[in-house]
Design a protein around this motif. Structure first.
Motif, PDB file in Angstrom:
ATOM      1  N   LEU A  23       0.817  -1.206   0.000  1.00  8.08           N
ATOM      2  CA  LEU A  23       0.000   0.000   0.000  1.00  8.08           C
ATOM      3  C   LEU A  23       0.849   1.254   0.000  1.00  8.08           C
ATOM      4  CD1 LEU A  23      -2.819  -1.045   2.504  1.00  8.08           C
ATOM      5  CD2 LEU A  23      -2.933  -0.928   0.010  1.00  8.08           C
ATOM      6  N   SER A  24       2.126   1.102   0.242  1.00 13.21           N
ATOM      7  CA  SER A  24       3.003   2.274   0.146  1.00 13.21           C
ATOM      8  C   SER A  24       3.481   2.513  -1.277  1.00 13.21           C
ATOM      9  CB  SER A  24       4.211   2.093   1.076  1.00 13.21           C
ATOM     10  OG  SER A  24       4.961   0.947   0.679  1.00 13.21           O
ATOM     11  N   GLN A  25       3.222   1.576  -2.176  1.00 10.24           N
ATOM     12  CA  GLN A  25       3.576   1.690  -3.594  1.00 10.24           C
ATOM     13  C   GLN A  25       2.290   1.518  -4.416  1.00 10.24           C
ATOM     14  OE1 GLN A  25       6.579  -1.269  -4.327  1.00 10.24           O
ATOM     15  NE2 GLN A  25       8.017  -0.402  -2.830  1.00 10.24           N
ATOM     16  N   CYS A  26       1.453   2.524  -4.408  1.00 15.90           N
ATOM     17  CA  CYS A  26       0.120   2.428  -5.024  1.00 15.90           C
ATOM     18  C   CYS A  26       0.202   2.273  -6.532  1.00 15.90           C
ATOM     19  CB  CYS A  26      -0.710   3.657  -4.641  1.00 15.90           C
ATOM     20  SG  CYS A  26      -1.099   3.734  -2.875  1.00 15.90           S
ATOM     21  N   ASP A  27       1.132   2.971  -7.192  1.00 22.95           N
ATOM     22  CA  ASP A  27       1.228   2.851  -8.651  1.00 22.95           C
ATOM     23  C   ASP A  27       1.572   1.414  -9.063  1.00 22.95           C
ATOM     24  OD1 ASP A  27       0.639   5.508  -8.878  1.00 22.95           O
ATOM     25  OD2 ASP A  27       2.746   6.157  -8.951  1.00 22.95           O
ATOM     26  N   PHE A  28       2.499   0.831  -8.342  1.00 23.47           N
ATOM     27  CA  PHE A  28       2.872  -0.552  -8.659  1.00 23.47           C
ATOM     28  C   PHE A  28       1.718  -1.516  -8.368  1.00 23.47           C
ATOM     29  CE2 PHE A  28       4.734  -4.634  -7.365  1.00 23.47           C
ATOM     30  CZ  PHE A  28       5.387  -4.974  -8.547  1.00 23.47           C
ATOM     31  N   LEU A  29       0.961  -1.229  -7.314  1.00 27.32           N
ATOM     32  CA  LEU A  29      -0.183  -2.072  -6.983  1.00 27.32           C
ATOM     33  C   LEU A  29      -1.258  -1.968  -8.053  1.00 27.32           C
ATOM     34  CD1 LEU A  29      -1.578  -3.952  -4.973  1.00 27.32           C
ATOM     35  CD2 LEU A  29      -2.428  -1.924  -3.769  1.00 27.32           C
ATOM     36  N   ARG A  30      -1.511  -0.744  -8.545  1.00 29.98           N
ATOM     37  CA  ARG A  30      -2.519  -0.571  -9.595  1.00 29.98           C
ATOM     38  C   ARG A  30      -2.084  -1.299 -10.869  1.00 29.98           C
ATOM     39  NH1 ARG A  30      -3.619   4.577  -7.072  1.00 29.98           N
ATOM     40  NH2 ARG A  30      -1.729   5.452  -8.013  1.00 29.98           N
ATOM     41  N   GLU A  31      -0.798  -1.212 -11.223  1.00 29.59           N
ATOM     42  CA  GLU A  31      -0.321  -1.888 -12.419  1.00 29.59           C
ATOM     43  C   GLU A  31      -0.408  -3.404 -12.276  1.00 29.59           C
ATOM     44  OE1 GLU A  31       3.604  -0.509 -13.128  1.00 29.59           O
ATOM     45  OE2 GLU A  31       2.992   1.554 -13.642  1.00 29.59           O
ATOM     46  N   THR A  32      -0.141  -3.909 -11.070  1.00 30.10           N
ATOM     47  CA  THR A  32      -0.226  -5.355 -10.849  1.00 30.10           C
ATOM     48  C   THR A  32      -1.656  -5.851 -11.013  1.00 30.10           C
ATOM     49  OG1 THR A  32       1.648  -5.245  -9.321  1.00 30.10           O
ATOM     50  CG2 THR A  32       0.229  -7.200  -9.213  1.00 30.10           C
ATOM     51  N   VAL A  33      -2.607  -5.147 -10.407  1.00 29.69           N
ATOM     52  CA  VAL A  33      -4.012  -5.559 -10.529  1.00 29.69           C
ATOM     53  C   VAL A  33      -4.494  -5.400 -11.958  1.00 29.69           C
ATOM     54  CG1 VAL A  33      -6.354  -5.083  -9.737  1.00 29.69           C
ATOM     55  CG2 VAL A  33      -4.448  -5.019  -8.122  1.00 29.69           C
ATOM     56  N   ALA A  34      -4.077  -4.312 -12.623  1.00 30.75           N
ATOM     57  CA  ALA A  34      -4.494  -4.099 -14.013  1.00 30.75           C
ATOM     58  C   ALA A  34      -3.942  -5.186 -14.930  1.00 30.75           C
ATOM     59  CB  ALA A  34      -4.052  -2.719 -14.482  1.00 30.75           C
ATOM     60  N   SER A  35      -2.697  -5.628 -14.678  1.00 30.05           N
ATOM     61  CA  SER A  35      -2.128  -6.692 -15.511  1.00 30.05           C
ATOM     62  C   SER A  35      -2.854  -8.014 -15.291  1.00 30.05           C
ATOM     63  CB  SER A  35      -0.642  -6.840 -15.218  1.00 30.05           C
ATOM     64  OG  SER A  35      -0.424  -7.217 -13.869  1.00 30.05           O
ATOM     65  N   LEU A  36      -3.261  -8.275 -14.049  1.00 27.74           N
ATOM     66  CA  LEU A  36      -4.035  -9.489 -13.793  1.00 27.74           C
ATOM     67  C   LEU A  36      -5.390  -9.458 -14.506  1.00 27.74           C
ATOM     68  CD1 LEU A  36      -3.330 -10.022  -9.966  1.00 27.74           C
ATOM     69  CD2 LEU A  36      -2.423 -11.359 -11.881  1.00 27.74           C
TER      70      LEU A  36
ATOM     71  N   LEU B 273      -7.134 -11.510 -18.680  1.00 33.73           N
ATOM     72  CA  LEU B 273      -8.372 -12.235 -18.974  1.00 33.73           C
ATOM     73  C   LEU B 273      -8.869 -11.943 -20.375  1.00 33.73           C
ATOM     74  CD1 LEU B 273     -10.271 -11.709 -15.592  1.00 33.73           C
ATOM     75  CD2 LEU B 273      -8.954 -13.708 -16.319  1.00 33.73           C
ATOM     76  N   VAL B 274      -8.723 -10.724 -20.852  1.00 39.25           N
ATOM     77  CA  VAL B 274      -9.197 -10.335 -22.186  1.00 39.25           C
ATOM     78  C   VAL B 274      -8.016  -9.736 -22.927  1.00 39.25           C
ATOM     79  CG1 VAL B 274     -10.879  -9.010 -23.495  1.00 39.25           C
ATOM     80  CG2 VAL B 274     -11.472  -9.834 -21.204  1.00 39.25           C
ATOM     81  N   THR B 275      -7.427 -10.527 -23.805  1.00 40.54           N
ATOM     82  CA  THR B 275      -6.287 -10.070 -24.606  1.00 40.54           C
ATOM     83  C   THR B 275      -6.664  -9.856 -26.057  1.00 40.54           C
ATOM     84  OG1 THR B 275      -5.625 -12.365 -25.010  1.00 40.54           O
ATOM     85  CG2 THR B 275      -4.669 -11.263 -23.094  1.00 40.54           C
ATOM     86  N   ALA B 276      -7.917 -10.129 -26.414  1.00 40.20           N
ATOM     87  CA  ALA B 276      -8.329 -10.040 -27.815  1.00 40.20           C
ATOM     88  C   ALA B 276      -8.750  -8.628 -28.156  1.00 40.20           C
ATOM     89  CB  ALA B 276      -9.478 -11.017 -28.082  1.00 40.20           C
ATOM     90  N   THR B 277      -8.749  -8.359 -29.449  1.00 43.67           N
ATOM     91  CA  THR B 277      -9.225  -7.073 -29.973  1.00 43.67           C
ATOM     92  C   THR B 277     -10.480  -7.228 -30.817  1.00 43.67           C
ATOM     93  OG1 THR B 277      -7.726  -7.316 -31.861  1.00 43.67           O
ATOM     94  CG2 THR B 277      -6.931  -6.062 -29.960  1.00 43.67           C
ATOM     95  N   TYR B 278     -10.840  -8.473 -31.166  1.00 41.79           N
ATOM     96  CA  TYR B 278     -12.036  -8.729 -31.968  1.00 41.79           C
ATOM     97  C   TYR B 278     -12.835  -9.844 -31.312  1.00 41.79           C
ATOM     98  CZ  TYR B 278      -9.790  -6.094 -35.761  1.00 41.79           C
ATOM     99  OH  TYR B 278      -9.181  -5.116 -36.506  1.00 41.79           O
ATOM    100  N   VAL B 279     -14.128  -9.836 -31.573  1.00 49.30           N
ATOM    101  CA  VAL B 279     -15.010 -10.911 -31.139  1.00 49.30           C
ATOM    102  C   VAL B 279     -15.827 -11.340 -32.356  1.00 49.30           C
ATOM    103  CG1 VAL B 279     -16.849  -9.330 -30.414  1.00 49.30           C
ATOM    104  CG2 VAL B 279     -16.734 -11.636 -29.455  1.00 49.30           C
ATOM    105  N   ALA B 280     -16.044 -12.651 -32.483  1.00 53.47           N
ATOM    106  CA  ALA B 280     -16.752 -13.186 -33.641  1.00 53.47           C
ATOM    107  C   ALA B 280     -18.250 -12.920 -33.521  1.00 53.47           C
ATOM    108  CB  ALA B 280     -16.499 -14.688 -33.770  1.00 53.47           C
ATOM    109  N   LYS B 281     -18.844 -12.502 -34.653  1.00 48.37           N
ATOM    110  CA  LYS B 281     -20.291 -12.284 -34.646  1.00 48.37           C
ATOM    111  C   LYS B 281     -21.056 -13.590 -34.507  1.00 48.37           C
ATOM    112  CE  LYS B 281     -20.214  -8.142 -37.605  1.00 48.37           C
ATOM    113  NZ  LYS B 281     -20.710  -7.579 -38.896  1.00 48.37           N
TER     114      LYS B 281
END
Length: 717
Positions: free
Chosen positions: A513-526, A530-538
């Motif tokens: 909690l003393s390194q909030c930027d690193f914590l936000r990046e860690t949670v955002a990377s997790l 889950l969603v690495t795609a840029t397209y979804v099939a119709k």
């Protein structure tokens, strides 16, 4: 008198009588002669007719005539005879009647390919001509008869029998026909009334003398219980209810006619279990048909049958299943399905298209056994007395299919080491999943998405010549296992039409909690993993080369400008929750099944603030740098169906105005005059209206004649 003599006698007796009748029916005077009939059409090699009248010095001549191209009439009468392929014979049948017959003087068999004989038919239509038979006195024609001959060639089979005897096959394997007395092929058998070769005239000669019983094709005498036998006079009282309707063709005696040996039944016990024949492999698979191995044996996987686990249960094509079998282990297993070998799992299976496919085995080692063994059965390291290694804990089969065949089979075998003290209850998993297409390229519908199938996503892969192809990937959610920590958590694909929410737990301490930027990046990377795609099939079967089959995934990233400023021990703007919204609608119907298509997919995040819970002001617990607490990271998917016909949106007045809406208001003013209005549905509207008006009339009458009006009238007077 024999039967044949009786027939000849009847023929020679009836023919003169027939000729006399024809002669008496004809009207003629003087030298008038007529043909009976005056026109004939024949399809056979023999034709006969009568010439009636004064036959003195009458001669007959035959010639071939043709129709005129201009008038359509035939050639004029002529007494000049021509050479034809017909032979004329005549016979006197009376004083004033002559019967003559024309017979074709040529063969009617069809010419062969290398046949040199001229007396044959070059075409199937052998004879097509018009004949004119003229009755003349000298050179003067008196009457004529036109005969249209249209005769086809006789087709004789190559393996024709030498005689005309019917060939009856071995009746042990083929039942006899319904006419046992038909012994001669192509000839009417005497007294055989079921012979198809007998004409109506032949049947009249011996209709009353047909061969009786089954030998003559006649059904035996009907029993008394037949509904057609009993009459109204002698029928018992039970007869109309218990009589039997059975067609005459159900004759039990027809089975007695056969040639060959009788096959006696083999004696055996009455309740002996019959030996089932070996299953016959199918040529191509259909839904529900069993799958066979290359050795013509059923392909089996342990399944649940009637609540019990069966180790050798056949697998049905296109039928998914997932079962869990409980086994009480007292000692280490040594036989399948708990102890399997790779060679036993690599089975060759018939693919349904004339070939074989080999099962591909993928091995996995289970570290966490909580899914297969309950905690009360778990044995600590100090109590271990026996360890069973490489126990098969799960067999997950995936069958890839295309049309009516199997393209590939993979099985994931999960093994683990089980520690035994006394006994352990083991829960093993067995599953089979059928995926359309080939390995790594399963479809989720054809063409519309099917509920429960994975949502197909993709990433653009640039190929040569500046052409692009969509490489498939998946959109996932968290799949917690064991203690649910994000370090050991697994993922599961998003299934179409199924809303879901899942997450994992992350250890966070004061140092994090003393390194909030690193914590936000860690949670955002997790979350972004889950969603690495840029397209979804119709649709459920997209083409990777057709960009029109895909839609872009829109990402709603958190706005950093609205994030609060971090304070000591508190981190704001943590993307702890990921929301996936999928909009879809029905685009058509195929074979009565609605086809659903994805229109849009949006990924957004919800921000939260993380701080340690000091537990009522326990400051030392929050100040300890090694102290950690669990914070949840969640993800969810929501499917939104867009209706086909939405219509115009309701105005604010329509939404809020509920005064006269009886379904949303406790007080309904239109029901005040309940019997008269349309809200009363207990009887037809006309009757309720009439009764309501009568009630109103009685109310008014009672009011006028009642006490209040009486007092008013008295005061008025």
């Amino acid at each position: 008198m024999a039967s044949t003599d009786r027939i000849d006698f009847l023929k020679f007796t009836l023919r003169p009588a027939l000729c006399i009748l024809l002669f008496m029916s004809s009207v003629h005077t003087g030298n008038t002669v007529v043909f009976q009939p005056s026109y004939l059409s024949t399809s056979g090699p023999n034709v006969s007719a009568l010439l009636v009248g004064n036959l003195t010095d009458i001669s007959l001549s035959v010639r071939t005539v043709s129709a005129s191209n201009t008038t359509g009439s035939v050639d004029p009468l002529s007494c000049v005879a021509e050479i034809t392929q017909w032979v004329l014979t005549k016979e006197q049948v009376g004083k004033d009647a002559v019967q003559f017959q024309l017979s074709l003087n040529r063969s009617l068999h069809l010419c062969g390919e290398n046949e040199t004989e001229t007396d044959c038919c070059p075409k199937p239509l052998c004879v097509l001509e018009t004949l004119q038979v003229s009755a003349c006195v000298g050179a003067t024609p008196l009457a004529s008869l036109l005969i249209q001959a249209k005769i086809h060639a006789v087709l004789v089979p190559a393996n024709a029998a030498s005689d005309n005897t019917s060939v009856i096959p071995n009746q042990v394997y083929q039942p006899l026909g319904a006419c046992p007395c038909d012994l001669t092929l192509g000839v009417c058998d005497v007294r055989c009334c079921c012979d198809k070769d007998c004409s109506a005239a032949d049947l009249k000669l011996f209709t009353s003398n047909c061969l009786p019983g089954p030998f003559g094709g006649q059904v035996s005498t009907d029993p008394d219980y037949q509904c057609s036998v009993q009459s109204a006079e002698n029928s018992p009282d039970w007869f109309p209810f218990l009589c039997v309707n059975s067609p005459p063709e159900n004759n039990p005696y027809l089975g007695l006619f056969y040639q060959g040996h009788v096959i006696p039944p083999k004696p055996g016990q009455s309740f002996q279990k019959p030996a089932l024949p070996a299953p016959v492999p199918v040529i191509s698979y259909i839904q529900g048909s069993p799958i066979f191995t290359s050795t013509d044996q059923l392909f089996t996987i342990p399944q649940t049958v009637l609540g019990q686990c069966v180790n050798n249960a056949p697998v049905a094509f296109l039928n998914n299943f997932e079962v869990s079998c409980l086994t009480l282990l007292r000692f280490c297993p040594t036989e399948p399905p708990l102890q399997t070998q790779l060679e036993d799992l690599r089975v060759q299976v018939m693919n349904g298209q004339g070939g074989d496919v080999t099962v591909d085995v993928i091995d996995e080692v289970a570290v966490d056994l909580s899914e297969f063994i309950s905690r009360r059965d778990a044995v600590s390291s100090l109590d271990k007395s026996l360890v069973c290694e490489n126990v098969t804990l799960a067999l997950d089969y995936k069958f890839y299919w295309k049309e009516n065949g199997i393209t590939s089979i993979t099985v994931t075998r999960t093994v683990g080491s089980i520690a035994l003290n006394k006994s352990v209850t083991l829960a093993t998993r067995y599953s089979a999943e059928f995926l359309n297409g080939y390995p790594g390229d399963p479809n989720s519908g054809n063409p519309g998405y099917q509920v429960g199938r994975p949502v197909i996503a993709g990433i653009m892969d640039i190929l040569g010549n500046d052409t692009g192809s969509i490489q498939r990937t998946s959109i996932s959610l968290w799949k917690p296992v064991s203690d649910g920590l994000c370090s050991v958590v697994e993922t599961k694909p998003v299934l179409y039409g199924l809303n879901s929410t899942s997450g994992c737990l992350l250890h966070v301490g004061q140092q994090n909690l003393s390194q909030c930027d690193f914590l936000r990046e860690t949670v955002a990377s997790l979350q972004s993993a889950l969603v690495t795609a840029t397209y979804v099939a119709k649709s459920g079967n997209p083409d990777p080369l057709m960009l029109t089959d895909w839609v872009n995934i829109s990402y709603m990233m958190p706005n950093s400008s609205t994030a609060m400023e971090d304070s000591p021990g508190v981190c704001h703007g943590i993307p702890s929750h990921q929301q996936i919204h999928v909009w879809s609608r029905i685009t058509g119907i195929m074979d009565g099944i609605p086809q659903k298509e994805i229109l849009s997919l949006q990924v957004s995040f919800s921000l939260s603030s993380w701080a340690l819970d000091c537990g009522g002001g326990d400051v030392p617990a929050c100040m300890d740098q090694m102290e950690t607490q669990l914070f949840s990271i969640t993800s969810s998917v929501t499917f939104i169906d867009i209706p086909i016909n939405t219509g115009l949106p309701k105005t604010r007045f329509q939404i809020n105005f509920t005064e006269y809406d009886c379904s949303r208001n406790d007080i309904c003013w239109p029901e005040l005059a309940f019997p008269i209005t349309k809200y009363y549905t207990g009887e037809p509207y006309s009757q309720s209206l009439a009764k309501g008006l009568i009630l109103v009339f009685f109310f008014i009458t009672a009011s006028i004649l009642g006490t209040p009006w009486k007092q008013i009238r008295q005061a008025w007077k």
